[in-house]
Design a protein around this motif. Structure first.
Motif, PDB file in Angstrom:
ATOM      1  N   UNK A 100      56.944  37.724 136.207  1.00  0.00           N
ATOM      2  CA  UNK A 100      56.243  37.047 137.153  1.00  0.00           C
ATOM      3  C   UNK A 100      57.039  35.864 138.048  1.00  0.00           C
ATOM      4  N   UNK A 101      58.210  36.486 138.397  1.00  0.00           N
ATOM      5  CA  UNK A 101      59.190  35.875 139.337  1.00  0.00           C
ATOM      6  C   UNK A 101      58.646  35.134 140.535  1.00  0.00           C
ATOM      7  N   UNK A 136      62.193  21.135 144.231  1.00  0.00           N
ATOM      8  CA  UNK A 136      62.669  19.807 143.496  1.00  0.00           C
ATOM      9  C   UNK A 136      63.388  20.323 142.234  1.00  0.00           C
ATOM     10  N   UNK A 137      63.434  21.628 142.071  1.00  0.00           N
ATOM     11  CA  UNK A 137      63.843  22.205 140.729  1.00  0.00           C
ATOM     12  C   UNK A 137      65.512  22.102 140.762  1.00  0.00           C
ATOM     13  N   UNK A 138      66.410  22.487 141.777  1.00  0.00           N
ATOM     14  CA  UNK A 138      67.703  22.381 141.527  1.00  0.00           C
ATOM     15  C   UNK A 138      68.233  21.111 140.682  1.00  0.00           C
ATOM     16  N   UNK A 183      65.473  31.345 134.195  1.00  0.00           N
ATOM     17  CA  UNK A 183      65.960  31.412 135.379  1.00  0.00           C
ATOM     18  C   UNK A 183      66.595  32.871 135.727  1.00  0.00           C
ATOM     19  N   UNK A 184      66.475  33.579 136.820  1.00  0.00           N
ATOM     20  CA  UNK A 184      67.282  34.799 137.126  1.00  0.00           C
ATOM     21  C   UNK A 184      68.031  34.458 138.281  1.00  0.00           C
ATOM     22  N   UNK A 185      69.349  34.619 138.067  1.00  0.00           N
ATOM     23  CA  UNK A 185      70.403  34.363 139.132  1.00  0.00           C
ATOM     24  C   UNK A 185      71.219  35.508 139.486  1.00  0.00           C
ATOM     25  N   UNK A 186      71.108  35.997 140.834  1.00  0.00           N
ATOM     26  CA  UNK A 186      71.635  37.131 141.230  1.00  0.00           C
ATOM     27  C   UNK A 186      73.241  36.940 141.164  1.00  0.00           C
ATOM     28  N   UNK A 187      73.822  38.075 140.736  1.00  0.00           N
ATOM     29  CA  UNK A 187      75.320  38.135 140.566  1.00  0.00           C
ATOM     30  C   UNK A 187      75.913  39.347 141.270  1.00  0.00           C
ATOM     31  N   UNK A 234      68.900  27.972 145.147  1.00  0.00           N
ATOM     32  CA  UNK A 234      67.646  28.399 145.444  1.00  0.00           C
ATOM     33  C   UNK A 234      67.683  29.722 145.943  1.00  0.00           C
ATOM     34  N   UNK A 235      68.713  29.939 146.909  1.00  0.00           N
ATOM     35  CA  UNK A 235      68.591  31.496 147.568  1.00  0.00           C
ATOM     36  C   UNK A 235      68.989  32.598 146.814  1.00  0.00           C
ATOM     37  N   UNK A 236      69.514  32.305 145.575  1.00  0.00           N
ATOM     38  CA  UNK A 236      69.900  33.359 144.823  1.00  0.00           C
ATOM     39  C   UNK A 236      69.057  33.208 143.529  1.00  0.00           C
ATOM     40  N   UNK A 237      68.274  32.316 143.029  1.00  0.00           N
ATOM     41  CA  UNK A 237      67.680  32.132 141.752  1.00  0.00           C
ATOM     42  C   UNK A 237      66.136  32.042 141.840  1.00  0.00           C
ATOM     43  N   UNK A 238      65.508  32.646 140.968  1.00  0.00           N
ATOM     44  CA  UNK A 238      64.026  32.792 140.834  1.00  0.00           C
ATOM     45  C   UNK A 238      63.630  31.959 139.411  1.00  0.00           C
TER      46      UNK A 238
END
Length: 243
Positions: free
Chosen positions: A45-46, A52-54, A195-199, A18-22
């Motif tokens: 619209x992030x 409960x999503x993970x 999903x937008x995951x920071x890399x 959750x900390x790195x995902x929108x």
């Protein structure tokens, strides 16, 4: 009613994901210069991934290694593309496919360009092996590493291309899935989330990009970032998990 299958993401800590995902929506582009007609891109619209999503994206007992999304950090000894290429070669797929390097500027909603036209396809599936529906799950995963200096995001659809094919085609069993199926899915106003995951620099990912629509983004970043990519058949957990 067709059951839609989400991405299967390997993670140990739901809060770290959750900390790195929108999560956000998508939109289709028409007659926009630089893009293929019908390209699917983030709506912008992030919002934070709900608590409960993970668990929705956790792998199941039947998830194959070839269907798993994994995130990892490179060993500290791997600091450039030459050392990375040596490591990838050492890890044991004799038929791996090198896809080269891409240096993307900041501020790009999607980064992938088609080599033949220079246009951006938007959210897409890789089609290097052009496998039909029954064999699609056996495709190589895409390995991509961010060599910096900036961060970037991996964009992943929450619905795979086989589920999309079952929705838009009556005779999907003999169909060769492709990006056009995703565009048809959106044209039918079917729901799709992204999903937008920071890399960050020195981090990478493995994902079944022949099955799961994806792209990358440098939107909102201040620095460019260089990536190197391969197609590989690897077992899970070759790298220590990042999250």
């Amino acid at each position: 009613m067709t059951t839609m299958h989400p991405a299967a993401i390997a993670f140990r800590d739901p809060e770290a994901l959750r900390a790195r995902c929108d999560i956000g929506g998508v939109r289709s582009l028409h007659d926009v210069p630089g893009y293929e007609n019908g390209a699917v891109v983030p709506a912008g619209d992030w919002s934070p991934l709900p608590g409960d999503h993970p668990e929705r994206f956790a792998p199941g007992v039947f998830t194959k290694d070839s269907g798993l999304v994994e995130f990892f950090r490179l060993p500290e000894t791997v600091t450039d593309v030459h050392a990375l290429a040596a490591l990838v070669g050492f890890l044991g797929d004799p038929l791996l496919v090198a896809l080269g390097e891409t240096d993307d500027p900041p501020g790009e909603p999607v980064t992938h360009r088609l080599s033949e036209s220079g246009l951006r396809p938007g959210l897409h599936v890789d089609d290097h092996q052009n496998l039909p529906y029954p064999d699609r799950d056996t495709a190589r995963r895409r390995l991509c590493v961010n060599l910096g200096p900036g961060s970037r995001h991996l964009l992943l659809a929450d619905t795979d291309i086989k589920s999309i094919c079952r929705t838009v085609h009556d005779r999907y069993e003999t169909h060769h899935p492709h990006t056009g199926d995703l565009r048809m899915f959106l044209a039918l106003r079917r729901p799709l989330k992204l999903l937008r995951v920071r890399i960050d620099p020195g981090e990478g990912w493995l994902a079944p990009t022949a099955v799961l629509p994806y792209d990358e983004s440098t939107d909102g970043q201040e620095l460019p970032s260089l990536t190197a990519s391969w197609l590989v058949h690897w077992e899970r957990d070759l790298f220590a998990p990042l999250i």
